[in-house]
Design a protein around this motif. Structure first.
Motif, PDB file in Angstrom:
ATOM      1  N   CYS A  67       8.955  -3.116   6.006  1.00  0.00           N
ATOM      2  CA  CYS A  67      10.417  -2.963   5.911  1.00  0.00           C
ATOM      3  C   CYS A  67      11.116  -3.783   6.994  1.00  0.00           C
ATOM      4  O   CYS A  67      12.116  -4.452   6.737  1.00  0.00           O
ATOM      5  N   ARG A 104      11.680  13.094  11.896  1.00  0.00           N
ATOM      6  CA  ARG A 104      12.037  11.676  11.754  1.00  0.00           C
ATOM      7  C   ARG A 104      13.149  11.496  10.720  1.00  0.00           C
ATOM      8  O   ARG A 104      14.090  10.745  10.932  1.00  0.00           O
ATOM      9  N   ARG A 139      16.089   5.747   3.412  1.00  0.00           N
ATOM     10  CA  ARG A 139      17.260   5.084   3.995  1.00  0.00           C
ATOM     11  C   ARG A 139      18.175   4.550   2.903  1.00  0.00           C
ATOM     12  O   ARG A 139      19.402   4.676   2.992  1.00  0.00           O
ATOM     13  N   SER A 164       4.843   5.300   0.117  1.00  0.00           N
ATOM     14  CA  SER A 164       5.094   5.875   1.428  1.00  0.00           C
ATOM     15  C   SER A 164       5.695   4.828   2.360  1.00  0.00           C
ATOM     16  O   SER A 164       5.307   3.667   2.328  1.00  0.00           O
ATOM     17  N   ALA A 165       6.691   5.254   3.133  1.00  0.00           N
ATOM     18  CA  ALA A 165       7.349   4.396   4.135  1.00  0.00           C
ATOM     19  C   ALA A 165       7.845   3.079   3.549  1.00  0.00           C
ATOM     20  O   ALA A 165       7.755   2.033   4.185  1.00  0.00           O
ATOM     21  N   CYS A 166       8.372   3.131   2.324  1.00  0.00           N
ATOM     22  CA  CYS A 166       8.875   1.905   1.685  1.00  0.00           C
ATOM     23  C   CYS A 166      10.358   1.705   1.942  1.00  0.00           C
ATOM     24  O   CYS A 166      10.934   0.705   1.513  1.00  0.00           O
ATOM     25  N   GLY A 167      11.002   2.669   2.618  1.00  0.00           N
ATOM     26  CA  GLY A 167      12.440   2.542   2.870  1.00  0.00           C
ATOM     27  C   GLY A 167      13.310   3.260   1.853  1.00  0.00           C
ATOM     28  O   GLY A 167      14.529   3.096   1.843  1.00  0.00           O
ATOM     29  N   ARG A 182       7.416  14.542  10.422  1.00  0.00           N
ATOM     30  CA  ARG A 182       8.057  13.811   9.330  1.00  0.00           C
ATOM     31  C   ARG A 182       9.485  14.319   9.119  1.00  0.00           C
ATOM     32  O   ARG A 182      10.428  13.539   8.978  1.00  0.00           O
ATOM     33  N   VAL A 221       0.862  -1.188   0.000  1.00  0.00           N
ATOM     34  CA  VAL A 221       0.000   0.000   0.000  1.00  0.00           C
ATOM     35  C   VAL A 221       0.898   1.237   0.000  1.00  0.00           C
ATOM     36  O   VAL A 221       2.100   1.137   0.167  1.00  0.00           O
ATOM     37  N   GLY A 222       0.327   2.382  -0.193  1.00  0.00           N
ATOM     38  CA  GLY A 222       1.138   3.604  -0.159  1.00  0.00           C
ATOM     39  C   GLY A 222       1.640   4.037  -1.517  1.00  0.00           C
ATOM     40  O   GLY A 222       2.495   4.910  -1.603  1.00  0.00           O
ATOM     41  N   GLU A 243       2.117  17.344  11.530  1.00  0.00           N
ATOM     42  CA  GLU A 243       2.456  16.066  10.914  1.00  0.00           C
ATOM     43  C   GLU A 243       3.702  16.180  10.034  1.00  0.00           C
ATOM     44  O   GLU A 243       4.589  15.337  10.078  1.00  0.00           O
ATOM     45  N   GLY A 294      11.913  -1.800   1.551  1.00  0.00           N
ATOM     46  CA  GLY A 294      13.301  -1.424   1.833  1.00  0.00           C
ATOM     47  C   GLY A 294      14.316  -2.034   0.885  1.00  0.00           C
ATOM     48  O   GLY A 294      15.518  -1.797   1.043  1.00  0.00           O
ATOM     49  N   ARG A 344      -1.114   3.663   6.104  1.00  0.00           N
ATOM     50  CA  ARG A 344      -0.232   3.179   5.038  1.00  0.00           C
ATOM     51  C   ARG A 344       1.232   3.339   5.426  1.00  0.00           C
ATOM     52  O   ARG A 344       2.062   2.534   5.028  1.00  0.00           O
ATOM     53  N   GLU A 345       1.536   4.337   6.247  1.00  0.00           N
ATOM     54  CA  GLU A 345       2.926   4.464   6.703  1.00  0.00           C
ATOM     55  C   GLU A 345       3.274   3.356   7.699  1.00  0.00           C
ATOM     56  O   GLU A 345       4.381   2.823   7.677  1.00  0.00           O
ATOM     57  N   GLY A 381       3.874   0.240   5.754  1.00  0.00           N
ATOM     58  CA  GLY A 381       5.169   0.315   5.070  1.00  0.00           C
ATOM     59  C   GLY A 381       6.338   0.075   6.009  1.00  0.00           C
ATOM     60  O   GLY A 381       7.251  -0.697   5.693  1.00  0.00           O
ATOM     61  N   ARG A 382       6.294   0.713   7.169  1.00  0.00           N
ATOM     62  CA  ARG A 382       7.415   0.553   8.117  1.00  0.00           C
ATOM     63  C   ARG A 382       7.501  -0.876   8.653  1.00  0.00           C
ATOM     64  O   ARG A 382       8.587  -1.437   8.790  1.00  0.00           O
TER      65      ARG A 382
END
Lengths: 121, 179
Positions: A96, B51, B15, B9-12, B48, A73-74, B44, B164, A88-89, A92-93
């Motif tokens: 990972c 982070r 990094r 989003s937040a797929c790595g 972000r 997702v995302g 928010e 990731g 979705r975050e 994702g985290r």
């Protein structure tokens, strides 16, 4: 543990059943049920967030499975709803982290497996 | 060396981009710059930014805030640049006061490619879910697609980032570090 990811309806479950030799009775989408294949992790993350808990704390209960299926997702425009963004975050985290621990990571694309980690690639 | 990394989003992707930039910088020396495009307004986006800053801490990046107009940016010689990210940059060029739209977006990237010794660009996979180009954000999707396609064509390395892990679509082989 093998992490299986990919978009909606890309063949994650069908591939997992064929790859593992398990039958559909050995699949669950509930964390409390003991089964080698856990599917719909994205839904479990949503329920966890709705309870006000941290989805990352699910990790120990996921690593013992043989297969964990999680929809990718995302990959759309940022949702207007803050809860949708957080969901979705979080998915994702967690994905990972699971990928770091997984022996293999497979992404299904149009029914075809692409190994991102380990396995047959 | 030029690298394009794209993911949801937040797929790595951040990094991985940091790893690429640090690795290229260690090989070639010169300044190591983090080109930040986000205009942090609400809580928010501030969280972000915090982070991402925490994740970069100790890696040697000098942060340059540049929400738009990359065409007028003067880089020091031999710079390794991590640009994050095209989704924010496109939104700023298209919708912020003083933004130059799609043409400024593309000319800014061209200028960056011309100046940087090493460049790592982070793009956003936003095309698979949600509203398509027929919706009210169609102009945004088309501008973002244009600049991301330009970067993927221009870069020596291009990859999707999933969980990731990079799935390389362009890869020169021996030049790529093991990350």
């Amino acid at each position: 543990m093998i992490l299986v990811t990919g978009g909606a309806a890309q063949g994650k479950l069908a591939w997992t059943l064929a790859h593992s030799g398990y039958d559909p009775s050995q699949v669950t989408s509930r964390l409390e049920e003991d089964a080698p294949i856990l599917r719909n992790l994205e839904g479990i993350v949503r329920e966890t967030l709705d309870r006000g808990e941290d989805p990352m704390e699910l990790l120990p209960r996921l690593l013992g499975r043989e297969y964990v299926l999680c929809r990718e997702v995302g990959c759309g425009l940022v949702p207007v709803d803050p809860a949708d963004r957080a969901w979705r975050e979080a998915v994702g985290r967690l994905a990972c982290r699971l990928a770091e621990e997984a022996r293999e990571v497979v992404r299904l694309w149009c029914g075809l497996p692409v190994w991102l980690k380990g396995g047959e690639s | 060396m030029t690298v394009y990394l794209e993911g949801g989003s937040a797929c790595g992707k951040s990094r991985l981009g940091e790893s690429w930039a640090v690795s290229l910088h260690q090989r070639r020396g010169g300044p190591l710059l983090y080109l930040a495009t986000m205009e942090a307004g609400d809580g928010e986006s501030l969280r972000r930014v915090a982070r991402h800053r925490a994740a970069r801490a100790g890696k040697g990046f000098q942060t340059v805030e540049r929400p738009r107009d990359l065409a007028s940016l003067e880089l020091p010689p031999r710079a390794t640049v991590l640009l994050e990210d095209l989704g924010n940059l496109a939104a700023n060029e298209l919708y912020s006061p003083g933004g130059g739209g799609g043409p400024a977006l593309l000319s800014g990237l061209e200028r960056l490619f011309a100046q940087a010794e090493n460049l790592v660009v982070i793009g956003n996979a936003v095309f698979a879910e949600g509203p398509g180009p027929e919706g009210e954000l169609g102009a945004y999707l088309r501008a973002l697609s244009a600049v991301q396609s330009f970067c993927a064509a221009r870069c020596e390395v291009a990859a999707e980032v999933i969980c990731g892990i990079p799935l390389y679509h362009k890869h020169p082989g021996k030049e790529a570090p093991r990350l």
